[in-house]
Design a protein around this motif. Structure first.
Motif, PDB file in Angstrom:
ATOM      1  N   LEU A   1       0.824  -1.212   0.000  1.00 16.94           N
ATOM      2  CA  LEU A   1       0.000   0.000   0.000  1.00 16.94           C
ATOM      3  C   LEU A   1       0.856   1.260   0.000  1.00 16.94           C
ATOM      4  CD1 LEU A   1      -2.880  -0.953   2.436  1.00 16.94           C
ATOM      5  CD2 LEU A   1      -3.040  -0.562  -0.020  1.00 16.94           C
ATOM      6  N   VAL A   2       1.948   1.231   0.743  1.00 19.90           N
ATOM      7  CA  VAL A   2       2.868   2.377   0.768  1.00 19.90           C
ATOM      8  C   VAL A   2       3.421   2.608  -0.636  1.00 19.90           C
ATOM      9  CG1 VAL A   2       5.132   3.157   1.599  1.00 19.90           C
ATOM     10  CG2 VAL A   2       3.468   2.213   3.205  1.00 19.90           C
ATOM     11  N   LEU A   3       3.875   1.545  -1.270  1.00 16.81           N
ATOM     12  CA  LEU A   3       4.462   1.676  -2.602  1.00 16.81           C
ATOM     13  C   LEU A   3       3.428   2.106  -3.639  1.00 16.81           C
ATOM     14  CD1 LEU A   3       6.819  -1.432  -2.542  1.00 16.81           C
ATOM     15  CD2 LEU A   3       7.398   0.963  -2.090  1.00 16.81           C
ATOM     16  N   LYS A   4       2.227   1.539  -3.570  1.00 19.73           N
ATOM     17  CA  LYS A   4       1.165   1.942  -4.503  1.00 19.73           C
ATOM     18  C   LYS A   4       0.788   3.403  -4.299  1.00 19.73           C
ATOM     19  CE  LYS A   4      -0.883  -2.603  -5.146  1.00 19.73           C
ATOM     20  NZ  LYS A   4      -2.025  -3.470  -4.888  1.00 19.73           N
TER      21      LYS A   4
ATOM     22  N   ARG B   1       3.075  10.119  -7.262  1.00 20.21           N
ATOM     23  CA  ARG B   1       4.078  10.554  -8.236  1.00 20.21           C
ATOM     24  C   ARG B   1       3.414  10.826  -9.577  1.00 20.21           C
ATOM     25  NH1 ARG B   1       6.240   7.952 -12.216  1.00 20.21           N
ATOM     26  NH2 ARG B   1       5.816   5.852 -11.455  1.00 20.21           N
ATOM     27  N   ILE B   2       2.572   9.912 -10.006  1.00 10.34           N
ATOM     28  CA  ILE B   2       1.888  10.070 -11.297  1.00 10.34           C
ATOM     29  C   ILE B   2       0.924  11.247 -11.254  1.00 10.34           C
ATOM     30  CG2 ILE B   2       0.222   8.947 -12.837  1.00 10.34           C
ATOM     31  CD1 ILE B   2       1.665   6.273 -12.081  1.00 10.34           C
ATOM     32  N   GLU B   3       0.205  11.384 -10.160  1.00 11.28           N
ATOM     33  CA  GLU B   3      -0.751  12.484 -10.005  1.00 11.28           C
ATOM     34  C   GLU B   3      -0.060  13.840 -10.100  1.00 11.28           C
ATOM     35  OE1 GLU B   3      -2.980  13.988  -6.123  1.00 11.28           O
ATOM     36  OE2 GLU B   3      -3.755  12.052  -6.833  1.00 11.28           O
ATOM     37  N   LYS B   4       1.164  13.915  -9.615  1.00 12.10           N
ATOM     38  CA  LYS B   4       1.901  15.181  -9.634  1.00 12.10           C
ATOM     39  C   LYS B   4       2.775  15.320 -10.876  1.00 12.10           C
ATOM     40  CE  LYS B   4       1.562  15.888  -4.775  1.00 12.10           C
ATOM     41  NZ  LYS B   4       1.663  17.093  -4.024  1.00 12.10           N
TER      42      LYS B   4
ATOM     43  N   GLU C   1       9.813   1.171  -6.263  1.00 10.22           N
ATOM     44  CA  GLU C   1       8.363   1.256  -6.466  1.00 10.22           C
ATOM     45  C   GLU C   1       7.728  -0.113  -6.682  1.00 10.22           C
ATOM     46  OE1 GLU C   1       6.781   3.850  -9.447  1.00 10.22           O
ATOM     47  OE2 GLU C   1       7.128   5.634  -8.243  1.00 10.22           O
ATOM     48  N   ASN C   2       8.477  -1.025  -7.269  1.00  9.40           N
ATOM     49  CA  ASN C   2       7.949  -2.361  -7.541  1.00  9.40           C
ATOM     50  C   ASN C   2       8.183  -3.331  -6.392  1.00  9.40           C
ATOM     51  OD1 ASN C   2       6.899  -1.873 -10.150  1.00  9.40           O
ATOM     52  ND2 ASN C   2       8.978  -1.865 -10.956  1.00  9.40           N
ATOM     53  N   GLY C   3       8.774  -2.849  -5.304  1.00  9.63           N
ATOM     54  CA  GLY C   3       8.984  -3.688  -4.134  1.00  9.63           C
ATOM     55  C   GLY C   3      10.142  -4.650  -4.253  1.00  9.63           C
TER      56      GLY C   3
ATOM     57  N   SER D   1      14.827   7.141   5.231  1.00  6.35           N
ATOM     58  CA  SER D   1      15.456   8.357   4.721  1.00  6.35           C
ATOM     59  C   SER D   1      14.967   8.672   3.304  1.00  6.35           C
ATOM     60  CB  SER D   1      16.979   8.197   4.737  1.00  6.35           C
ATOM     61  OG  SER D   1      17.600   9.313   4.187  1.00  6.35           O
ATOM     62  N   ASN D   2      14.961   7.663   2.429  1.00  6.08           N
ATOM     63  CA  ASN D   2      14.495   7.898   1.059  1.00  6.08           C
ATOM     64  C   ASN D   2      13.001   8.165   1.011  1.00  6.08           C
ATOM     65  OD1 ASN D   2      16.947   7.827  -0.228  1.00  6.08           O
ATOM     66  ND2 ASN D   2      16.809   5.679  -0.791  1.00  6.08           N
ATOM     67  N   LEU D   3      12.225   7.497   1.850  1.00  2.00           N
ATOM     68  CA  LEU D   3      10.792   7.778   1.904  1.00  2.00           C
ATOM     69  C   LEU D   3      10.570   9.246   2.260  1.00  2.00           C
ATOM     70  CD1 LEU D   3       7.798   7.064   1.855  1.00  2.00           C
ATOM     71  CD2 LEU D   3       8.033   6.284   4.221  1.00  2.00           C
ATOM     72  N   TYR D   4      11.278   9.720   3.260  1.00  2.19           N
ATOM     73  CA  TYR D   4      11.143  11.114   3.680  1.00  2.19           C
ATOM     74  C   TYR D   4      11.525  12.060   2.534  1.00  2.19           C
ATOM     75  CZ  TYR D   4      11.632  15.329   6.475  1.00  2.19           C
ATOM     76  OH  TYR D   4      11.510  16.602   6.969  1.00  2.19           O
ATOM     77  N   LYS D   5      12.612  11.760   1.835  1.00  5.48           N
ATOM     78  CA  LYS D   5      13.052  12.605   0.714  1.00  5.48           C
ATOM     79  C   LYS D   5      12.021  12.597  -0.417  1.00  5.48           C
ATOM     80  CE  LYS D   5      17.951  11.890   1.634  1.00  5.48           C
ATOM     81  NZ  LYS D   5      19.173  11.189   1.184  1.00  5.48           N
ATOM     82  N   ILE D   6      11.454  11.426  -0.695  1.00 10.09           N
ATOM     83  CA  ILE D   6      10.439  11.333  -1.748  1.00 10.09           C
ATOM     84  C   ILE D   6       9.220  12.169  -1.379  1.00 10.09           C
ATOM     85  CG2 ILE D   6       8.826   9.778  -2.921  1.00 10.09           C
ATOM     86  CD1 ILE D   6      11.051   7.585  -2.592  1.00 10.09           C
ATOM     87  N   LEU D   7       8.819  12.098  -0.131  1.00  9.48           N
ATOM     88  CA  LEU D   7       7.659  12.890   0.307  1.00  9.48           C
ATOM     89  C   LEU D   7       7.938  14.383   0.189  1.00  9.48           C
ATOM     90  CD1 LEU D   7       6.418  10.785   3.350  1.00  9.48           C
ATOM     91  CD2 LEU D   7       5.519  10.834   1.007  1.00  9.48           C
ATOM     92  N   ILE D   8       9.166  14.785   0.452  1.00 11.74           N
ATOM     93  CA  ILE D   8       9.531  16.202   0.266  1.00 11.74           C
ATOM     94  C   ILE D   8       9.423  16.575  -1.214  1.00 11.74           C
ATOM     95  CG2 ILE D   8      11.453  17.841   0.338  1.00 11.74           C
ATOM     96  CD1 ILE D   8      12.298  16.487   2.988  1.00 11.74           C
ATOM     97  N   ILE D   9       9.960  15.714  -2.082  1.00  6.98           N
ATOM     98  CA  ILE D   9       9.893  15.965  -3.526  1.00  6.98           C
ATOM     99  C   ILE D   9       8.436  16.075  -3.976  1.00  6.98           C
ATOM    100  CG2 ILE D   9      10.369  14.972  -5.811  1.00  6.98           C
ATOM    101  CD1 ILE D   9      12.860  13.612  -4.403  1.00  6.98           C
ATOM    102  N   LEU D  10       7.587  15.212  -3.435  1.00  2.00           N
ATOM    103  CA  LEU D  10       6.172  15.210  -3.801  1.00  2.00           C
ATOM    104  C   LEU D  10       5.368  16.263  -3.044  1.00  2.00           C
ATOM    105  CD1 LEU D  10       5.557  11.350  -3.973  1.00  2.00           C
ATOM    106  CD2 LEU D  10       5.914  12.938  -5.881  1.00  2.00           C
ATOM    107  N   ASP D  11       6.058  17.045  -2.222  1.00  2.00           N
ATOM    108  CA  ASP D  11       5.431  18.109  -1.451  1.00  2.00           C
ATOM    109  C   ASP D  11       4.249  17.573  -0.631  1.00  2.00           C
ATOM    110  OD1 ASP D  11       5.191  20.731  -0.510  1.00  2.00           O
ATOM    111  OD2 ASP D  11       3.720  21.249  -2.057  1.00  2.00           O
ATOM    112  N   THR D  12       4.534  16.481   0.098  1.00  2.00           N
ATOM    113  CA  THR D  12       3.517  15.809   0.887  1.00  2.00           C
ATOM    114  C   THR D  12       4.016  15.609   2.308  1.00  2.00           C
ATOM    115  OG1 THR D  12       2.738  14.637  -1.060  1.00  2.00           O
ATOM    116  CG2 THR D  12       2.121  13.714   1.063  1.00  2.00           C
ATOM    117  N   ASP D  13       3.203  15.960   3.252  1.00  2.00           N
ATOM    118  CA  ASP D  13       3.503  15.744   4.657  1.00  2.00           C
ATOM    119  C   ASP D  13       3.395  14.253   4.961  1.00  2.00           C
ATOM    120  OD1 ASP D  13       3.713  16.972   7.486  1.00  2.00           O
ATOM    121  OD2 ASP D  13       1.976  15.620   7.607  1.00  2.00           O
TER     122      ASP D  13
END
Length: 73
Positions: free
Chosen positions: A4-7, A13-16, A38-40, A47-59
């Motif tokens: 679910l996290v990966l999906k 990512r696609i939405e943005k 992304e494919n698991g 650390s990378n999850l946090y960076k990805i969320l920053i890139i996606l501008d998501t809390d």
């Protein structure tokens, strides 16, 4: 939960309108490695999850609320 996290990451990512390459450049990793994340097939560390969320501008709280909502469906 991992699926679910990966999906959720992929759909956000696609939405943005980001490509895997866009994200991988920001993370300083190869596009193929990001695709494996992304494919698991490669581990996603905090650390990378946090960076990805920053890139996606998501809390991160909003992100996990979205994951939880998908889990409850």
């Amino acid at each position: 939960m991992k699926d679910l996290v990966l999906k959720t990451l992929r759909s956000m990512r696609i939405e943005k309108n980001y490509t895997q390459e866009d994200i991988s450049i920001e993370l300083n990793i190869s596009q193929s490695y990001y695709g494996r994340i992304e494919n698991g097939k490669a581990d996603l560390n905090i650390s990378n999850l946090y960076k990805i969320l920053i890139i996606l501008d998501t809390d991160y709280i909003d992100f996990f609320l979205q994951v939880k909502a998908k889990e409850e469906k």
